[in-house]
Design a protein around this motif. Structure first.
Motif, PDB file in Angstrom:
ATOM      1  N   LEU A   1      10.216  -6.415   8.767  1.00 35.93           N
ATOM      2  CA  LEU A   1       9.174  -5.537   8.975  1.00 35.93           C
ATOM      3  C   LEU A   1       7.729  -6.130   8.796  1.00 35.93           C
ATOM      4  O   LEU A   1       6.889  -5.871   9.596  1.00 35.93           O
ATOM      5  CB  LEU A   1       9.138  -4.745   7.762  1.00 35.93           C
TER       6      LEU A   1
ATOM      7  N   GLY B   1       0.711  -1.307   0.008  1.00 28.46           N
ATOM      8  CA  GLY B   1      -0.110  -0.033  -0.043  1.00 28.46           C
ATOM      9  C   GLY B   1       0.827   1.260  -0.149  1.00 28.46           C
ATOM     10  O   GLY B   1       0.289   2.380   0.089  1.00 28.46           O
ATOM     11  N   ILE B   2       2.314   0.926  -0.206  1.00 29.63           N
ATOM     12  CA  ILE B   2       3.018   2.232  -0.032  1.00 29.63           C
ATOM     13  C   ILE B   2       3.050   3.119  -1.203  1.00 29.63           C
ATOM     14  O   ILE B   2       3.079   2.658  -2.206  1.00 29.63           O
ATOM     15  CB  ILE B   2       4.648   1.915   0.141  1.00 29.63           C
TER      16      ILE B   2
ATOM     17  N   PHE C   1       4.206  -3.832  24.692  1.00 29.19           N
ATOM     18  CA  PHE C   1       5.517  -4.240  24.832  1.00 29.19           C
ATOM     19  C   PHE C   1       6.427  -3.365  25.400  1.00 29.19           C
ATOM     20  O   PHE C   1       7.484  -3.468  26.309  1.00 29.19           O
ATOM     21  CB  PHE C   1       6.356  -4.311  23.338  1.00 29.19           C
TER      22      PHE C   1
ATOM     23  N   LEU D   1       5.245   1.193  11.060  1.00 28.58           N
ATOM     24  CA  LEU D   1       5.604   1.098   9.778  1.00 28.58           C
ATOM     25  C   LEU D   1       5.115  -0.246   9.183  1.00 28.58           C
ATOM     26  O   LEU D   1       4.381   0.003   8.199  1.00 28.58           O
ATOM     27  CB  LEU D   1       7.076   1.098   9.546  1.00 28.58           C
ATOM     28  N   ALA D   2       4.871  -1.273   9.940  1.00 32.64           N
ATOM     29  CA  ALA D   2       4.276  -2.296   9.508  1.00 32.64           C
ATOM     30  C   ALA D   2       2.750  -2.293   9.291  1.00 32.64           C
ATOM     31  O   ALA D   2       2.127  -2.697   8.237  1.00 32.64           O
ATOM     32  CB  ALA D   2       4.552  -3.478  10.336  1.00 32.64           C
ATOM     33  N   GLY D   3       2.438  -1.524  10.271  1.00 34.40           N
ATOM     34  CA  GLY D   3       0.834  -1.113  10.112  1.00 34.40           C
ATOM     35  C   GLY D   3       0.519  -0.041   8.921  1.00 34.40           C
ATOM     36  O   GLY D   3      -0.466  -0.349   7.998  1.00 34.40           O
TER      37      GLY D   3
ATOM     38  N   VAL E   1       2.263   0.228   6.172  1.00 29.73           N
ATOM     39  CA  VAL E   1       2.421  -0.750   4.871  1.00 29.73           C
ATOM     40  C   VAL E   1       0.959  -1.484   4.684  1.00 29.73           C
ATOM     41  O   VAL E   1       0.871  -1.637   3.327  1.00 29.73           O
ATOM     42  CB  VAL E   1       3.714  -1.410   5.135  1.00 29.73           C
ATOM     43  N   SER E   2       0.570  -1.815   5.375  1.00 30.66           N
ATOM     44  CA  SER E   2      -0.650  -2.861   5.172  1.00 30.66           C
ATOM     45  C   SER E   2      -2.108  -1.923   4.747  1.00 30.66           C
ATOM     46  O   SER E   2      -3.189  -2.364   4.568  1.00 30.66           O
ATOM     47  CB  SER E   2      -1.225  -3.483   6.536  1.00 30.66           C
TER      48      SER E   2
ATOM     49  N   THR F   1      -0.431  -9.923  13.334  1.00 26.80           N
ATOM     50  CA  THR F   1      -1.550  -8.933  13.753  1.00 26.80           C
ATOM     51  C   THR F   1      -1.899  -8.125  12.525  1.00 26.80           C
ATOM     52  O   THR F   1      -3.063  -7.832  12.119  1.00 26.80           O
ATOM     53  CB  THR F   1      -1.544  -7.929  14.705  1.00 26.80           C
ATOM     54  N   VAL F   2      -0.921  -8.168  11.311  1.00 28.37           N
ATOM     55  CA  VAL F   2      -1.373  -7.554  10.354  1.00 28.37           C
ATOM     56  C   VAL F   2      -1.356  -8.706   9.114  1.00 28.37           C
ATOM     57  O   VAL F   2      -0.426  -9.443   9.093  1.00 28.37           O
ATOM     58  CB  VAL F   2      -0.110  -6.674   9.818  1.00 28.37           C
ATOM     59  N   ARG F   3      -2.587  -8.612   8.441  1.00 37.66           N
ATOM     60  CA  ARG F   3      -2.792  -9.608   7.331  1.00 37.66           C
ATOM     61  C   ARG F   3      -2.618  -8.877   5.934  1.00 37.66           C
ATOM     62  O   ARG F   3      -2.807  -7.988   5.879  1.00 37.66           O
ATOM     63  CB  ARG F   3      -4.124 -10.489   7.433  1.00 37.66           C
TER      64      ARG F   3
ATOM     65  N   VAL G   1       7.855  -8.669  12.682  1.00 36.76           N
ATOM     66  CA  VAL G   1       7.595  -8.027  14.039  1.00 36.76           C
ATOM     67  C   VAL G   1       6.158  -7.933  14.357  1.00 36.76           C
ATOM     68  O   VAL G   1       5.783  -7.642  15.569  1.00 36.76           O
ATOM     69  CB  VAL G   1       8.255  -6.715  13.931  1.00 36.76           C
ATOM     70  N   THR G   2       5.048  -8.069  13.360  1.00 30.56           N
ATOM     71  CA  THR G   2       3.715  -7.595  13.980  1.00 30.56           C
ATOM     72  C   THR G   2       2.902  -9.025  14.583  1.00 30.56           C
ATOM     73  O   THR G   2       2.087  -9.046  14.921  1.00 30.56           O
ATOM     74  CB  THR G   2       2.971  -7.003  12.668  1.00 30.56           C
TER      75      THR G   2
ATOM     76  N   LEU H   1       0.084  -2.617  20.798  1.00 33.81           N
ATOM     77  CA  LEU H   1       0.955  -3.923  20.899  1.00 33.81           C
ATOM     78  C   LEU H   1       2.198  -3.214  21.287  1.00 33.81           C
ATOM     79  O   LEU H   1       2.989  -3.577  22.463  1.00 33.81           O
ATOM     80  CB  LEU H   1       1.056  -4.400  19.572  1.00 33.81           C
TER      81      LEU H   1
ATOM     82  N   LEU I   1       9.072   0.093  13.680  1.00 37.50           N
ATOM     83  CA  LEU I   1       9.012  -1.012  12.901  1.00 37.50           C
ATOM     84  C   LEU I   1       7.531  -1.339  13.261  1.00 37.50           C
ATOM     85  O   LEU I   1       6.858  -1.685  12.027  1.00 37.50           O
ATOM     86  CB  LEU I   1       9.662  -2.105  13.587  1.00 37.50           C
ATOM     87  N   LEU I   2       6.932  -1.355  14.278  1.00 45.42           N
ATOM     88  CA  LEU I   2       5.585  -1.947  14.433  1.00 45.42           C
ATOM     89  C   LEU I   2       4.596  -0.991  13.671  1.00 45.42           C
ATOM     90  O   LEU I   2       3.691  -1.423  12.997  1.00 45.42           O
ATOM     91  CB  LEU I   2       5.397  -1.988  15.951  1.00 45.42           C
TER      92      LEU I   2
ATOM     93  N   TYR J   1      20.041  11.033  13.916  1.00 45.52           N
ATOM     94  CA  TYR J   1      19.658   9.872  14.818  1.00 45.52           C
ATOM     95  C   TYR J   1      20.718   8.859  14.920  1.00 45.52           C
ATOM     96  O   TYR J   1      20.986   8.158  15.930  1.00 45.52           O
ATOM     97  CB  TYR J   1      18.420   9.395  14.039  1.00 45.52           C
TER      98      TYR J   1
ATOM     99  N   LEU K   1      -1.556  -2.151  16.307  1.00 42.98           N
ATOM    100  CA  LEU K   1      -0.110  -2.037  16.539  1.00 42.98           C
ATOM    101  C   LEU K   1       0.383  -1.170  17.360  1.00 42.98           C
ATOM    102  O   LEU K   1       1.403  -1.345  18.168  1.00 42.98           O
ATOM    103  CB  LEU K   1       0.420  -1.970  15.068  1.00 42.98           C
TER     104      LEU K   1
ATOM    105  N   SER L   1      13.163   3.578  20.341  1.00 38.81           N
ATOM    106  CA  SER L   1      12.057   4.341  19.450  1.00 38.81           C
ATOM    107  C   SER L   1      11.902   3.287  18.108  1.00 38.81           C
ATOM    108  O   SER L   1      10.850   3.192  17.600  1.00 38.81           O
ATOM    109  CB  SER L   1      12.397   5.582  19.195  1.00 38.81           C
ATOM    110  N   PRO L   2      13.246   2.763  17.501  1.00 41.57           N
ATOM    111  CA  PRO L   2      13.055   2.401  16.169  1.00 41.57           C
ATOM    112  C   PRO L   2      12.214   1.127  16.443  1.00 41.57           C
ATOM    113  O   PRO L   2      11.504   0.521  15.209  1.00 41.57           O
ATOM    114  CB  PRO L   2      14.503   1.668  16.111  1.00 41.57           C
ATOM    115  N   PHE L   3      11.936   0.416  17.499  1.00 39.73           N
ATOM    116  CA  PHE L   3      11.247  -0.665  17.816  1.00 39.73           C
ATOM    117  C   PHE L   3       9.752  -0.345  17.601  1.00 39.73           C
ATOM    118  O   PHE L   3       9.013  -0.910  16.533  1.00 39.73           O
ATOM    119  CB  PHE L   3      11.408  -1.425  19.057  1.00 39.73           C
TER     120      PHE L   3
END
Lengths: 314, 356
Positions: free
Chosen positions: A304, A18-19, B285, B242-244, B246-247, A311-313, A307-308, B281, B239-240, A37, B278, B234-236
């Motif tokens: 990427l 979806g990006i 964590f 970002l995965a959301g 992207v979906s 929870t992400v499908r 790690v979820t 989550l 990651l979470l 950073y 996420l 914060s990077p952790f």
């Protein structure tokens, strides 16, 4: 509009999932933020190649080159590789000969303990995940929640009995004990991540193979496992990041022969009453960062997704 | 149907004393007898291996039995449950038991005291104030570092949410702090904060003049620890999130663009529902991790300037002062708090409860 899209496609950037796409403007902004950073890490890496005497200079030296005059001369130092050599062998007593510091052994320990425990968790956890996914038990969700709970528990809660248990049975200071313990702590997310990968596979092929007379073992190894190789990789990297730098259990449960780098690093820089040896610490950390950095870099796309915890499908 | 029942009846359980690989009842019997003998006659380190071998025997019998009778689910899950039981659940129960006894690991005596350890660590005039202040400090650290990590992680994820040139190479730069050893990064933060040689002091001194010491006050010390912790983790969160991000299906954004929906509205009604789980989550964590915060405090302040956290306090009590059972009581109080918080999060995160 169409012109620009075809340009991106031409140089190989495609929209993934979806990006949406963005151009070099975004790259510039993100590069500046990422660089800021990354600065504390960069400073550690630069300290690793500093001459030892300059570690605490005022003003602090910041860079091995002046970047074409961009950085004033007072902040520039001449790079050296001596610190990396002194990680493994250096003069320990005044006027003595260079001695081995034992760090080759500690690096070996870290690699063995981290990879063995992550692999052990991967084998056991993948089998369990396959079981949870394909042959649900009575109370399947309860088992899964209990497994996740073991990850939620503060490690500190179990540390006293684990120390007592290991002392009682002679596992304290052995490879087996610490590997089993790390494997147990890695199991929770291994099961959850791998289950999410198995859940996404279509069972049609498996059923077809069963009808053709394949055994269950063959179905697992020949059909399911090859399809989740990416998941295995992601789980491995994630476990590696979490295990690689673990300090508390390693401090309390490893002996002189099985000491890992984080513990040895702590002792090397603070012993002898001379205060912190900055360039040495930086050199150890820089060397120690390399394996996990490379593993993460090559597997970051899978990471990427992994790690979820499912929870992400897609 | 007829065929099925014949197949099943062909695999009847073996009799108790029949010597066959799937006779798990005989294995359990032999295992128990031999283990009991070993525990009575051998020292602990020797009987451990005998008990281990007997457990392996019983496990093998169960495995063969499960395979022959096609209990694949149980067969596949059992090793994981066994490892978790030995390394996590058993020590946990042991720790619970210890918390009801007066026991010090450097003394031989052990005595049942009921709930006295809990009462002592919570109300005793000498021991309790230290525990309470450590607990309050931990709560404060948890609120500060978790909110900092959530905000920074979320903003970083928004930056990386689009595909752009060199994205992969920039992402790894931001992920690196997570891979550093806490010892090394912590010690280097003491250098950055150092009043004489540190970079931060150098910059501030040259701008403002005079001596500036970051870790001099409680506020400064807390800020220093929170900054280092948030920078590493914060990077952790990123990651979470970002995965959301992207979906989120792209066509939703395209539809919103056609309808000219404002950016603010677009975020709340399209993006946020996809990342809410996420974010929860990540929050869960990181809060659990915040309760474990000890190593950074050990390196940066050694608990000085009133920055003692409950985890560090627990390590001191249990490991340095050998007050094992008091430590166990404190761990169970931490565990109780974490479980309450976890359920609170799960309750809030569950969409069914949110509607009510």
């Amino acid at each position: 509009m169409t012109d620009r899209v075809s340009f991106w496609e031409w140089i190989g950037f495609r929209s993934v999932g979806g990006i949406a796409e963005a151009g070099w403007g975004r790259t510039l902004v993100v590069a500046v933020v990422s660089f800021i950073y990354f600065l504390p890490v960069l400073f550690i890496i630069f300290t690793a190649i500093k001459p030892q005497g300059l570690a605490l200079s005022v003003p602090p030296t910041l860079s091995p080159t002046s970047f074409f005059g961009l950085i004033p001369d007072q902040f520039v130092f001449t790079p050296t590789l001596d610190n990396f050599a002194s990680v493994f062998s250096r003069v320990m007593t005044a006027g003595g000969q260079p001695e081995s510091t034992g760090f080759d052994r500690f690096f070996f320990n870290s690699i063995v303990i981290a990879s063995a425990s992550v692999l052990l968790a991967l084998v056991i956890g993948t089998l369990a995940a396959y079981g949870f996914s394909r042959y649900p038990l009575k109370g399947n969700d309860t088992y899964l929640f209990v497994i996740l709970t073991t990850r939620m528990l503060p490690a500190i809660v179990v540390i006293i009995p684990v120390i007592l248990m290991f002392r009682a049975v002679g596992l304290s200071g052995s490879y087996l004990g610490i590997i089993m313990l790390y494997a147990a702590f890695n199991l929770a997310f291994t099961v959850w991540m791998m289950k999410s990968f198995f859940d996404e596979l279509s069972t049609d092929v498996e059923d077809a193979a069963r009808i053709d007379g394949s055994s269950e073992i063959k179905v697992f190894f020949k059909i399911c496992l090859p399809q989740v190789v990416a998941g295995l990789a992601a789980t491995f990297v994630f476990g590696l990041i979490l295990t690689w730098n673990e300090f508390l259990f390693a401090l309390l449960l490893t002996g002189p022969d099985t000491r890992t780098v984080p513990v040895a690093m702590n002792q090397a820089v603070s012993s002898g009453g001379r205060g912190t040896d900055w360039t040495l610490l930086a050199a150890i950390e820089t060397l120690f960062l390399v394996p996990v950095f490379l593993a993460t870099f090559f597997l970051q796309d899978h990471l990427l997704r992994g790690v979820t915890f499912g929870t992400v499908r897609k | 149907m007829q065929l099925m029942s014949t197949i099943r009846s062909a695999k009847t359980a073996p009799a108790l004393l029949e010597l066959s690989a799937d006779n798990w009842r005989l294995a359990v019997l032999v295992g128990l007898v031999v283990s009991a003998l070993a525990v009575v006659t051998l020292p602990a380190s020797g009987s451990f291996w005998v008990v281990g071998a007997m457990s392996a025997l019983v496990a093998a019998a169960f495995a063969v039995n499960a395979y022959r009778r096609r209990y694949y689910g149980g067969l596949l899950v059992a090793p994981a449950i066994a490892v978790l039981f030995v390394m996590n659940i058993f020590p946990l129960l042991w720790s619970l038991g210890l918390s009801f006894f007066a026991y010090q690991s450097n003394l031989q005596s052990i005595r049942f005291v009921g709930l006295n350890n809990y009462i002592k660590v919570l109300t005793d005039e000498v021991a309790a104030p230290g525990n309470w202040s450590a607990l309050i400090n931990t709560a404060m650290f948890a609120v500060c570092t978790v909110s900092a990590q959530m905000i920074v992680g979320f903003l970083l994820a928004m930056l990386f949410a689009k595909q752009f040139p060199l994205r992969k190479y920039l992402l790894i730069l931001v992920l690196t702090p997570m891979m550093l050893s806490v010892v090394a990064s912590g010690v280097f933060f003491t250098y950055y904060y150092d009043p004489t040689f540190g970079i931060l002091s150098y910059v501030i001194n040259s701008v403002a003049g005079g001596q500036f010491i970051v870790m001099d006050s409680k506020a400064g010390a807390v800020a220093g620890i929170v900054f280092a912790d948030a920078w590493m983790w914060s990077p952790f969160v990123m990651l979470l999130v970002l995965a959301g991000l992207v979906s989120v299906p792209k066509y939703l954004y395209e539809a919103a663009a056609i309808d000219r929906v404002s950016a603010w509205r677009r975020f709340w009604s399209i993006t946020f529902p996809y990342i809410r789980g996420l974010l929860m989550l990540a929050l869960l964590f990181r809060t659990i991790e915040a309760f474990k915060l000890a190593d950074l405090v050990i390196v940066l302040t050694k608990g000085g300037n009133d920055t003692m956290t409950i985890s560090y306090h627990l390590i001191r009590i249990a490991n340095e002062q050998n007050k094992t059972s008091e430590g166990a009581a404190i761990s169970y109080i931490i565990l109780f708090i974490v479980i309450v918080l976890t359920n609170l999060y799960l309750y809030v995160a569950n969409p069914k409860n949110r509607e009510a």
